[in-house]
Write a protein that holds these residues in place. Structure first.
Motif, PDB file in Angstrom:
ATOM      1  N   PRO A   1     -70.976  52.505   9.976  1.00  0.00           N
ATOM      2  CA  PRO A   1     -70.391  51.616  11.004  1.00  0.00           C
ATOM      3  C   PRO A   1     -71.396  50.573  11.463  1.00  0.00           C
ATOM      4  O   PRO A   1     -72.577  50.865  11.656  1.00  0.00           O
ATOM      5  N   GLN A   2     -70.911  49.339  11.674  1.00  0.00           N
ATOM      6  CA  GLN A   2     -71.778  48.248  12.102  1.00  0.00           C
ATOM      7  C   GLN A   2     -71.284  47.606  13.406  1.00  0.00           C
ATOM      8  O   GLN A   2     -71.800  46.560  13.795  1.00  0.00           O
ATOM      9  N   ASN A   3     -70.278  48.211  14.036  1.00  0.00           N
ATOM     10  CA  ASN A   3     -69.769  47.611  15.274  1.00  0.00           C
ATOM     11  C   ASN A   3     -70.559  48.136  16.485  1.00  0.00           C
ATOM     12  O   ASN A   3     -71.612  48.758  16.346  1.00  0.00           O
TER      13      ASN A   3
ATOM     14  N   ALA B   1     -54.061  54.669  21.804  1.00  0.00           N
ATOM     15  CA  ALA B   1     -54.942  55.837  21.865  1.00  0.00           C
ATOM     16  C   ALA B   1     -54.251  57.054  21.258  1.00  0.00           C
ATOM     17  O   ALA B   1     -54.874  57.831  20.520  1.00  0.00           O
ATOM     18  N   LYS B   2     -52.976  57.217  21.538  1.00  0.00           N
ATOM     19  CA  LYS B   2     -52.223  58.349  20.982  1.00  0.00           C
ATOM     20  C   LYS B   2     -52.114  58.228  19.463  1.00  0.00           C
ATOM     21  O   LYS B   2     -52.380  59.186  18.721  1.00  0.00           O
ATOM     22  N   VAL B   3     -51.751  57.030  19.009  1.00  0.00           N
ATOM     23  CA  VAL B   3     -51.577  56.811  17.567  1.00  0.00           C
ATOM     24  C   VAL B   3     -52.891  57.049  16.836  1.00  0.00           C
ATOM     25  O   VAL B   3     -52.948  57.787  15.833  1.00  0.00           O
TER      26      VAL B   3
ATOM     27  N   GLU C   1     -62.710  46.088  21.864  1.00  0.00           N
ATOM     28  CA  GLU C   1     -63.400  47.313  22.282  1.00  0.00           C
ATOM     29  C   GLU C   1     -62.552  48.558  22.074  1.00  0.00           C
ATOM     30  O   GLU C   1     -63.088  49.662  21.911  1.00  0.00           O
ATOM     31  N   TYR C   2     -61.217  48.400  22.082  1.00  0.00           N
ATOM     32  CA  TYR C   2     -60.349  49.562  21.915  1.00  0.00           C
ATOM     33  C   TYR C   2     -60.258  50.020  20.454  1.00  0.00           C
ATOM     34  O   TYR C   2     -59.681  51.070  20.170  1.00  0.00           O
ATOM     35  N   PHE C   3     -60.827  49.258  19.548  1.00  0.00           N
ATOM     36  CA  PHE C   3     -60.774  49.615  18.123  1.00  0.00           C
ATOM     37  C   PHE C   3     -62.122  50.078  17.599  1.00  0.00           C
ATOM     38  O   PHE C   3     -62.235  50.457  16.433  1.00  0.00           O
TER      39      PHE C   3
ATOM     40  N   TYR D   1     -51.069  50.877  11.302  1.00  0.00           N
ATOM     41  CA  TYR D   1     -50.805  50.773  12.740  1.00  0.00           C
ATOM     42  C   TYR D   1     -51.823  49.847  13.416  1.00  0.00           C
ATOM     43  O   TYR D   1     -51.493  49.104  14.344  1.00  0.00           O
ATOM     44  N   ARG D   2     -53.060  49.910  12.949  1.00  0.00           N
ATOM     45  CA  ARG D   2     -54.091  49.074  13.572  1.00  0.00           C
ATOM     46  C   ARG D   2     -53.731  47.607  13.451  1.00  0.00           C
ATOM     47  O   ARG D   2     -53.978  46.807  14.363  1.00  0.00           O
TER      48      ARG D   2
END
Length: 952
Positions: free
Chosen positions: A831-833, A785-787, A814-816, A803-804
């Motif tokens: 976006p399609q997510n 989250a910080k990055v 879900e965190y991405f 980094y991802r």
């Protein structure tokens, strides 16, 4: 009119008997109401944890557990009920007077003489009837003339008047006395009840003498109604012995000769049965009264007398005057046992041969025989007298106590409390340990604050003719004196007398819970009905102590009231159990405010539904407990926070800190800082923590250190850690970690992770991946989250993709979603997510899409990358909305350089150069001189381009 009157009277008589049975079944519940006291117990807890590198944060809240305890109120007066019962009694008396006008001269004079005596005993001058003084007898003379004159005229002169018109005359005359007496109805009722008391007792005894043998006659009828039964004498004897044996067993129990309970037997139901059988059997007794009165009038006279007597006993039941009906209890047994036995012997002596021959003996049972019927009746009277004196005249003493109880109630109605208390004390002496007198005194002492005397009186009231209410109040008064064991014993004794009473079971279960006896508490509360009458008390308390069962929780949540729901949510939070439960506002009304507020507070912590906050805000009005009010406000804030409505949460907290004293505002400022820190806005958080520290809130001291580290201001963090160590040496380890943050040698795994979090830019992708292999998922989430947030703010999109790739295999998808959606926008795609942006941008209606984007941005202005992205999307088609989004965001995030820069450009495009210049001036305080000059050049280029494109 007369044609249908007998049938109507029979129906009315049966209705009166049924009303009597109902009043008896109600017990003391008809006179003593139950109260439920709900207490709310708060428990502080920490929830919604989030991590910032080595620091673990959480929010403090309060959840509520409710406990519901029963208490019994005073003995109540229902004057309307009294009036209805007295109307029935008065109708019965009018019927008796009407039938009397048809009797022979001797019987007419005799009954009228008794009626005159009855009127005299009412002591009507005491209530100043018709306005005459207390010592004047004029009112009594007027009443006697009103009744006696028409009665004599009907009897001697106008004999042809129909029965119905005679009755109507007496009824109207009685109504006239009531309505034109000049006395308040309640006062007249009280005077009639107290004055007619012993006359009613006499009529009750006469009525019992008439009906006491009827059940034996009923047995005779059932056995001999068919001809030819050769063993009828045996059958009759066996059934009669069983019936009389039950009566004898109950008498022995009552007289303390033995301790044998007849579970199914009730003397009052016996009275009702005998009364109905006597009504039916009247036609078989015509030989006893044919020379005196016709069968039709005999039936009317019987129904009239029954209405008066059963109405009188019903009144005692509805008023809870146990001395009256317990005194009659003795005579019900005496008369039925004595007359029943003598009638059985009379039949056996005179008709044993006809019985054995199968004859229908019931048809000739009252014909004159060698053993006269009168002799059997006299023998029965002798037996009753023997029973009476053997009991030391106990029924008479109870009748005296009942009279004092009515006199005390009359004095109470007149506002003469001291006189009422003396009457009750006299009643407690004559009818020792009677319920009514002692309960009245006990409740009076409880109101005065004499807990010891109240407990003693409730204890006395529970000895002879107890009520569940008495045991509950005895237990409560013992608890008030901190006598836990006597309180427990009182409830246990109550359950021995009333095994299935829900109120006693509930209070006993709650007492066990308070004593820490969880197993006993659960077992006891499970015996009580989960929903009785108007409360779920047992179920509320059960969820205070039981172990959590998800399936049972869901069932009870759906079925229970808000108090049950509140305790279920509290238990689920304690056990950290998630279920399929959902918040439903339909159950909020109607409900008790305490139930509703406790439920909403717990719901705010358990559910992620912004509607909870709206209902909480609506409910936090009126007179509330101060602590619960603040707990509700805090829960409301965190409900907004959980639902992602960060702006609403911060606004509510900002208002809250102005409502409390300055010394307490630090708690809310610290909470605002935690919210900002959780949303990756450390600059905003630092401002709040500084304000909290100034307000004296110590928890903000460590939070400030975390903020300084989050901002990369290590020298300031070291200085602050040094200050913390001066306050508490426990911070020395933190200072050491901060001081050594630039050291790369000889680091422990924890120190390596500490350094990685704040200096991740100095590590290669491989090094980061190696270090994260020894970290827990919560740390990995916080670092990602910080990055992601910092790289998006700095527009280092390529670096973010690198980094991802490192984090991709370490966290769920879900965190991405949000970083991926923003990167897609940067690359010019859609976006399609599963992120909100994807759903919004897929909307076909442009206006709907714009409104949804504005709403998303206004939910969390601290999410700088998302707000900037939405602003850029809107600027293409709705520049005004884009500008408004930025204005709103800066209000919540005034330290953001990127928001100011985009705002300046938007203001410039809208022709608001003055606003842009003001923002430029503020920007000089937020960024370095070099960064400012770079942006200012961009600003000038933009301005020149706009001027070149035409008027703006």
């Amino acid at each position: 009119m007369t044609q249908y009157l007998p049938k109507a009277l029979v129906a009315l008589f049966i209705a009166v008997v049924l009303a009597f049975i109902f009043a008896y079944s109600q017990g003391y519940d008809s006179s003593i109401g139950w109260n439920v006291t709900t207490t709310a117990e708060s428990e502080a807890f920490y929830t919604l944890p989030f991590k910032k590198g080595p620091f673990q944060f959480s929010f403090q809240g309060e959840k509520y557990t409710l406990a519901e305890n029963f208490s019994a109120g005073p003995i109540e007066r229902h004057f309307t009920t009294d009036a209805i019962i007295l109307s029935v009694i008065l109708l019965g008396l009018c019927l008796i007077l009407t039938v009397t006008t048809y009797l022979s001269r001797m019987w007419f004079i005799g009954i009228m003489g008794l009626f005159i005596f009855f009127i005299m005993t009412l002591h009507l001058p005491e209530v100043r009837l018709f306005g005459f003084g207390e010592r004047s007898s004029v009112a009594v003379v007027i009443v006697l003339i009103i009744y006696l004159l028409p009665a004599y005229l009907f009897h001697a002169f106008i004999k042809g008047v129909d029965f119905g018109w005679r009755l109507l005359s007496f009824v109207l005359l009685s109504a006239g006395i009531v309505f034109f007496s000049g006395v308040e109805t309640v006062a007249l009722q009280e005077q009639f009840i107290a004055g007619s008391y012993f006359g009613m007792i006499a009529l009750a005894l006469v009525f019992l003498f008439l009906i006491a043998e009827e059940n034996v006659f009923g047995i005779l009828f059932l056995i001999t109604q068919s001809k030819g039964g050769r063993s009828n004498h045996v059958h009759f004897s066996v059934f009669s012995f069983v019936y009389l044996g039950i009566l004898l067993a109950h008498y022995g129990k009552k007289a303390a000769f033995w301790n044998l309970d007849i579970a199914f037997f009730s003397p009052y139901l016996l009275l009702a049965l005998s009364a109905l059988v006597a009504l039916w059997s009247l036609k078989y007794k015509r030989s006893l009264f044919e020379g005196f009165i016709s069968v039709g009038y005999a039936q009317i006279l019987y129904c009239s007398l029954g209405m008066v007597v059963i109405g009188f006993i019903t009144l005692a039941f509805s008023r809870g005057n146990d001395s009256v009906y317990e005194g009659l209890h003795y005579f019900i047994i005496y008369t039925h046992l004595a007359f029943g036995t003598m009638f059985f012997l009379y039949l056996l002596w005179n008709f044993v041969s006809p019985l054995g021959q199968g004859m229908q003996v019931y048809k000739i049972a009252y014909k004159s025989q060698s053993f006269p019927y009168v002799s059997a009746r006299l023998a029965g009277l002798a037996a009753i007298a023997a029973f009476f004196f053997l009991a030391n005249k106990e029924p008479f003493l109870l009748f005296r106590a009942g009279h004092y109880n009515y006199l005390g109630a009359q004095a109470e109605a007149q506002g003469q409390d001291r006189l009422a208390a003396e009457y009750y004390r006299e009643g407690s002496i004559y009818g020792y340990d009677n319920h009514f007198s002692n309960y009245k005194i006990g409740y009076r002492e409880l109101q005065k604050g004499d807990i010891s005397e109240a407990n003693y009186r409730f204890g006395r009231a529970a000895l002879r003719y107890p009520s569940p209410q008495t045991f509950v109040n005895q237990s409560a008064t013992a608890a008030m004196s901190s006598e836990t064991t006597p309180s427990l014993i009182s409830l246990q004794n109550g359950l021995r007398a009333f095994p299935d009473n829900n109120q006693l079971l509930n209070n006993l279960g709650l007492t066990y819970a308070d004593m820490g006896k969880t197993h006993e508490a659960v077992n006891t509360l499970q015996q009580a009905q989960p929903k009785s009458q108007w409360t779920n008390a047992a179920l509320v308390n059960l969820w205070k102590v039981r172990e959590v069962d998800s399936e049972q929780a869901e069932q009870d949540y759906e079925a229970g009231n808000l108090a049950v729901k509140a305790n279920i949510l509290s238990a689920l939070m304690d056990a950290n159990v998630q279920t399929s439960l959902s918040f439903d506002s339909a159950s909020l009304f109607p409900s008790y405010p305490l139930h509703r507020l406790a439920f909403l507070i717990n719901a705010a912590w358990y559910f992620e539904d912004a509607k909870v906050a709206l209902w909480l805000d609506h409910s936090l009005s009126g007179q509330l407990d101060e602590r619960m009010y603040w707990a509700g406000k805090n829960a409301m804030v965190m409900s907004y926070f959980k639902a992602g409505q960060i702006n609403s949460a911060l606004q509510a907290l900002d208002y809250l800190k102005t409502e409390v004293p300055t010394r307490e505002s630090g708690k809310y400022l610290n909470q605002m800082g935690l919210i900002a820190l959780s949303q990756h806005a450390p600059k905003v958080a630092l401002d709040y923590f500084d304000q909290a520290i100034q307000a004296g809130f110590e928890d903000a001291l460590l939070n400030k250190a975390a903020c300084l580290l989050e901002l990369g201001e290590f020298s300031k963090a070291t200085e602050w850690a040094t200050y913390l160590v001066s306050l508490d040496s426990g911070y020395a380890a933190l200072k050491k970690d901060i001081t050594n943050i630039n050291n790369t040698e000889s680091l422990t795994p924890d120190q390596q992770l500490f350094r990685l979090y704040y200096l991740y830019r100095t590590y290669s992708a491989g090094e980061i991946n190696a270090l994260l292999s020894q970290a827990d998922e919560q740390y990995i989430r916080s670092l990602w989250a910080k990055v992601a947030n910092e790289q998006l703010e700095e527009q280092n999109y390529d670096q973010l993709k690198t980094y991802r790739a490192v984090f991709n295999s370490l966290l769920p998808s879900e965190y991405f979603e949000e970083p991926d959606a923003l990167l897609t926008l940067v690359d010019g795609g859609v976006p399609q997510n599963g992120h909100y942006l994807s759903e919004i941008l897929a909307l076909k209606d442009q206006n709907e899409q714009t409104a949804a984007l504005v709403n998303l941005a206004s939910m969390n202005s601290l999410n700088e990358p998302l707000v900037l992205a939405i602003s850029r999307i809107l600027s293409a088609t709705h520049l005004s909305e884009s500008y408004d989004v930025l204005v709103n965001a800066i209000n919540f995030n005034p330290r953001s350089v990127a928001l100011h820069q985009q705002y300046i450009m938007a203001a410039l495009e809208m022709g608001l150069e003055n606003y842009a210049n003001d923002a430029l001036q503020k920007l000089t305080t937020l960024t370095t001189q070099n960064d400012y000059q770079l942006f200012y050049q961009q600003y000038l280029d933009k301005k020149k381009a706009l001027e070149a494109s035409g008027p703006w």
